[in-house]
Design a protein around this motif. Structure first.
Motif, PDB file in Angstrom:
ATOM      1  N   LEU A  94       0.825  -1.213   0.000  1.00 14.22           N
ATOM      2  CA  LEU A  94       0.000   0.000   0.000  1.00 14.22           C
ATOM      3  C   LEU A  94       0.857   1.261   0.000  1.00 14.22           C
ATOM      4  CD1 LEU A  94      -2.801  -1.020   2.541  1.00 14.22           C
ATOM      5  CD2 LEU A  94      -3.113  -0.525   0.099  1.00 14.22           C
ATOM      6  N   ALA A  95       2.027   1.180   0.645  1.00 12.94           N
ATOM      7  CA  ALA A  95       2.905   2.351   0.758  1.00 12.94           C
ATOM      8  C   ALA A  95       3.449   2.797  -0.596  1.00 12.94           C
ATOM      9  CB  ALA A  95       4.058   2.045   1.713  1.00 12.94           C
ATOM     10  N   ILE A 142      10.162   9.580 -16.448  1.00 15.44           N
ATOM     11  CA  ILE A 142       8.948  10.336 -16.095  1.00 15.44           C
ATOM     12  C   ILE A 142       8.158   9.610 -15.008  1.00 15.44           C
ATOM     13  CG2 ILE A 142       6.710  11.145 -16.962  1.00 15.44           C
ATOM     14  CD1 ILE A 142       8.094  11.548 -19.694  1.00 15.44           C
ATOM     15  N   ALA A 143       8.015   8.280 -15.151  1.00 14.37           N
ATOM     16  CA  ALA A 143       7.265   7.497 -14.166  1.00 14.37           C
ATOM     17  C   ALA A 143       7.887   7.603 -12.786  1.00 14.37           C
ATOM     18  CB  ALA A 143       7.200   6.033 -14.608  1.00 14.37           C
ATOM     19  N   LEU A 144       9.202   7.548 -12.710  1.00 14.88           N
ATOM     20  CA  LEU A 144       9.896   7.660 -11.421  1.00 14.88           C
ATOM     21  C   LEU A 144       9.690   9.037 -10.802  1.00 14.88           C
ATOM     22  CD1 LEU A 144      13.312   5.844 -12.008  1.00 14.88           C
ATOM     23  CD2 LEU A 144      11.628   5.276 -10.259  1.00 14.88           C
ATOM     24  N   MET A 145       9.863  10.073 -11.608  1.00 12.49           N
ATOM     25  CA  MET A 145       9.780  11.437 -11.071  1.00 12.49           C
ATOM     26  C   MET A 145       8.379  11.781 -10.582  1.00 12.49           C
ATOM     27  SD  MET A 145      12.162  13.570 -13.749  1.00 12.49           S
ATOM     28  CE  MET A 145      11.791  15.112 -12.926  1.00 12.49           C
ATOM     29  N   LYS A 170      15.187   9.066  -2.502  1.00 13.13           N
ATOM     30  CA  LYS A 170      15.366   7.807  -1.776  1.00 13.13           C
ATOM     31  C   LYS A 170      14.363   6.761  -2.251  1.00 13.13           C
ATOM     32  CE  LYS A 170      14.097   7.584   2.518  1.00 13.13           C
ATOM     33  NZ  LYS A 170      14.036   7.806   4.000  1.00 13.13           N
ATOM     34  N   ASP A 171      13.122   7.199  -2.514  1.00 15.37           N
ATOM     35  CA  ASP A 171      12.093   6.273  -2.994  1.00 15.37           C
ATOM     36  C   ASP A 171      12.412   5.785  -4.411  1.00 15.37           C
ATOM     37  OD1 ASP A 171      10.700   6.544  -0.640  1.00 15.37           O
ATOM     38  OD2 ASP A 171       9.364   8.115  -1.398  1.00 15.37           O
ATOM     39  N   ILE A 219      14.148   1.284  -8.041  1.00 13.62           N
ATOM     40  CA  ILE A 219      15.129   0.740  -9.001  1.00 13.62           C
ATOM     41  C   ILE A 219      15.802  -0.491  -8.408  1.00 13.62           C
ATOM     42  CG2 ILE A 219      17.304   1.190 -10.191  1.00 13.62           C
ATOM     43  CD1 ILE A 219      16.401   4.137 -10.426  1.00 13.62           C
ATOM     44  N   GLY A 220      16.154  -0.399  -7.130  1.00 14.26           N
ATOM     45  CA  GLY A 220      16.804  -1.539  -6.481  1.00 14.26           C
ATOM     46  C   GLY A 220      15.894  -2.745  -6.378  1.00 14.26           C
ATOM     47  N   ALA A 221      14.608  -2.500  -6.076  1.00 13.86           N
ATOM     48  CA  ALA A 221      13.655  -3.603  -5.913  1.00 13.86           C
ATOM     49  C   ALA A 221      13.370  -4.314  -7.230  1.00 13.86           C
ATOM     50  CB  ALA A 221      12.353  -3.069  -5.313  1.00 13.86           C
ATOM     51  N   ASN A 222      13.382  -3.572  -8.328  1.00 12.10           N
ATOM     52  CA  ASN A 222      13.024  -4.159  -9.632  1.00 12.10           C
ATOM     53  C   ASN A 222      14.223  -4.433 -10.537  1.00 12.10           C
ATOM     54  OD1 ASN A 222      10.102  -3.975  -9.215  1.00 12.10           O
ATOM     55  ND2 ASN A 222      10.390  -1.770  -9.343  1.00 12.10           N
ATOM     56  N   GLY A 223      15.394  -3.923 -10.135  1.00  8.80           N
ATOM     57  CA  GLY A 223      16.576  -4.084 -10.986  1.00  8.80           C
ATOM     58  C   GLY A 223      17.014  -5.527 -11.151  1.00  8.80           C
ATOM     59  N   GLY A 224      16.791  -6.348 -10.105  1.00 14.18           N
ATOM     60  CA  GLY A 224      17.217  -7.746 -10.170  1.00 14.18           C
ATOM     61  C   GLY A 224      16.534  -8.501 -11.292  1.00 14.18           C
ATOM     62  N   ASP A 225      15.225  -8.315 -11.441  1.00 16.72           N
ATOM     63  CA  ASP A 225      14.483  -8.986 -12.512  1.00 16.72           C
ATOM     64  C   ASP A 225      14.984  -8.539 -13.881  1.00 16.72           C
ATOM     65  OD1 ASP A 225      12.894 -10.450 -10.804  1.00 16.72           O
ATOM     66  OD2 ASP A 225      11.313  -8.945 -10.718  1.00 16.72           O
TER      67      ASP A 225
END
Length: 447
Positions: free
Chosen positions: A231-232, A275-278, A285-286, A291-297
């Protein structure tokens, strides 16, 4: 002769270790061709050049795809995190009401529509993002999802902007009317997947899971996110912006395929990701966390794409691909000359599976076409015949985006290939029978 033998043995060994799970696709794509390339060089039958040159040449062919996949995966992962597909998932489960049959047919329809842009990566990302949550919530087999997606993309890949058709047109100098000859078979193949393959899978899933008569309240409970961490990172307040951004991105991808806007997919996904990130995660930090959470895949897929480039570089650079191409024409007896169109169609199946599209259409097809002209076959007839094997092409380990599909669905390549191939055979038969019955390729020309 020795180079030809090495090419066949290498393919056999490669497929054996993949199908029997003796090696991972990543290690097999690098080590198997490297070993055989070294053997060819030590035996003095390889083309001139160094291992390093061959590898770098191969990686060049897949580097753009690999980088594009990196940003495409990151983009759609961010959209998943933000909750873009949550309403879609909920709506489709409401429509299906717990019936696996309806979900599978919906998968086939959506996969066909999305595949219009001719890009397997985009099709995979959109279909998996939308449907994997549904399949998991209903406990359905992800194998069915992966098979349907690849079958529909296989059919739509025959559109000129998909790649193989454009190659056949350029090599044999035929016009855009080839598409009109292909369309009847493509339509029948699409209907075959929607009304035969998907329902067949649906009946098995119904027998396994049953039809859950879910109420709207149960569906709402099933699809409501309760995990605090999830949810966060959800962004329901900017859902409309994310939807418009994604639709615009897909529209530009499709338009560029038709018109040529000079906006390559790599640039579009890179810009979309930024654009999606910004917008969704303005705090730096978010952004780093996403990027870190999804970079592995993303990395797991990209390294396989580069490994496929190594395979192609060594296979083609040493001359094994050319030797394999030449052997195709020599092993065909003269008695089959009158069936040359059908011969090309049959050769195109293993040809486009074991050799890249560039290797087959620019290396093998000209040799086959030269013989075909002497037997009375036209360039258009042979161009059509050469495209029939595309029914199996996207099952090849040399196709970059299948590693994304396998990664997202968590499937084993060998099992997925076996399951997909039995349905792909039906598409192949539809393609061949259609061009013969419509008179665009003769079954036999008397010699």
């Amino acid at each position: 002769m020795l180079l030809t033998v090495l090419s066949y043995v290498m393919i056999i060994v490669f497929m054996f270790v993949i199908m029997k799970k003796k090696m991972s696709p990543f290690t097999a794509l690098v080590l198997i061709p490297l070993i055989f390339a070294l053997i060819a060089m030590f035996a003095g039958v390889s083309k001139e050049g160094s291992i390093g040159d061959f590898v770098m040449e191969g990686i060049k062919t897949t580097s753009t795809t690999g980088i594009m996949l990196l940003f495409a995966i990151l983009y759609f992962s961010i959209m998943l995190d933000a909750g873009l597909f949550d309403p879609i998932t909920k709506k489709m489960i409401h429509i299906a009401k717990g019936d696996p049959m309806k979900v599978l047919i919906a998968t086939a329809v959506v996969a066909a529509a999305v595949s219009l842009n001719g890009d397997g990566t985009t099709t995979t990302l959109i279909c998996c993002s939308a449907f994997i949550p549904i399949y998991k919530k209903l406990d359905m087999k992800l194998m069915n999802l992966a098979v349907i997606v690849i079958l529909q993309n296989t059919i739509m890949n025959l559109l000129p902007w998909g790649g193989p058709t454009a190659r056949a047109m350029s090599v044999l100098n035929v016009g855009a009317e080839i598409l009109a000859y292909l369309i009847p078979g493509m339509i029948l193949a699409l209907l075959y997947v929607i009304f035969i393959v998907a329902p067949s899978m649906g009946r098995k899933e119904r027998a396994r899971l049953g039809i859950k008569q879910l109420t709207d309240e149960e569906i709402d409970a099933m699809t409501t996110v309760t995990d605090e961490e999830t949810l966060a990172i959800r962004r329901p307040k900017i859902w409309l912006f994310n939807a418009i951004l994604t639709i615009s991105l897909i529209a530009l991808l499709v338009t560029d395929s038709f018109v040529g806007l000079g906006l390559p997919p790599l640039f579009l996904f890179l810009t979309g990701t930024v654009i999606a990130l910004m917008v969704n995660y303005p705090v730096l930090k978010d952004q780093s966390k996403r990027i870190g959470a999804n970079g592995g895949d993303a990395v797991q897929v990209v390294i396989l794409v580069f490994a496929a480039g190594v395979f192609m570089g060594l296979f083609q650079g040493t001359g094994m691909a050319d030797a394999l191409a030449q052997s195709f024409t020599k092993i065909i007896p003269n008695q089959l000359a009158g069936f040359w169109g059908l011969v090309i169609a049959l050769i195109s199946a293993p040809g486009t599976f074991f050799i890249s599209n560039d290797g087959f259409y620019f290396g093998v097809l000209p040799v086959l076409a030269e013989a075909g002209r002497a037997y009375g076959f036209t360039d258009m007839q042979m161009a059509l015949a050469s495209l029939m094997g595309q029914a199996f092409h996207l099952l090849s380990p040399l196709v970059a985006f299948i590693y994304l599909l396998l990664r997202l669905t968590g499937l084993d390549m060998g099992q997925w290939q076996k399951e997909s191939a039995k349905w792909a055979l039906g598409i192949f038969v539809i393609f061949v029978v259609t061009i013969i019955l419509t008179g665009h390729m003769p079954l036999y020309i008397p010699q």
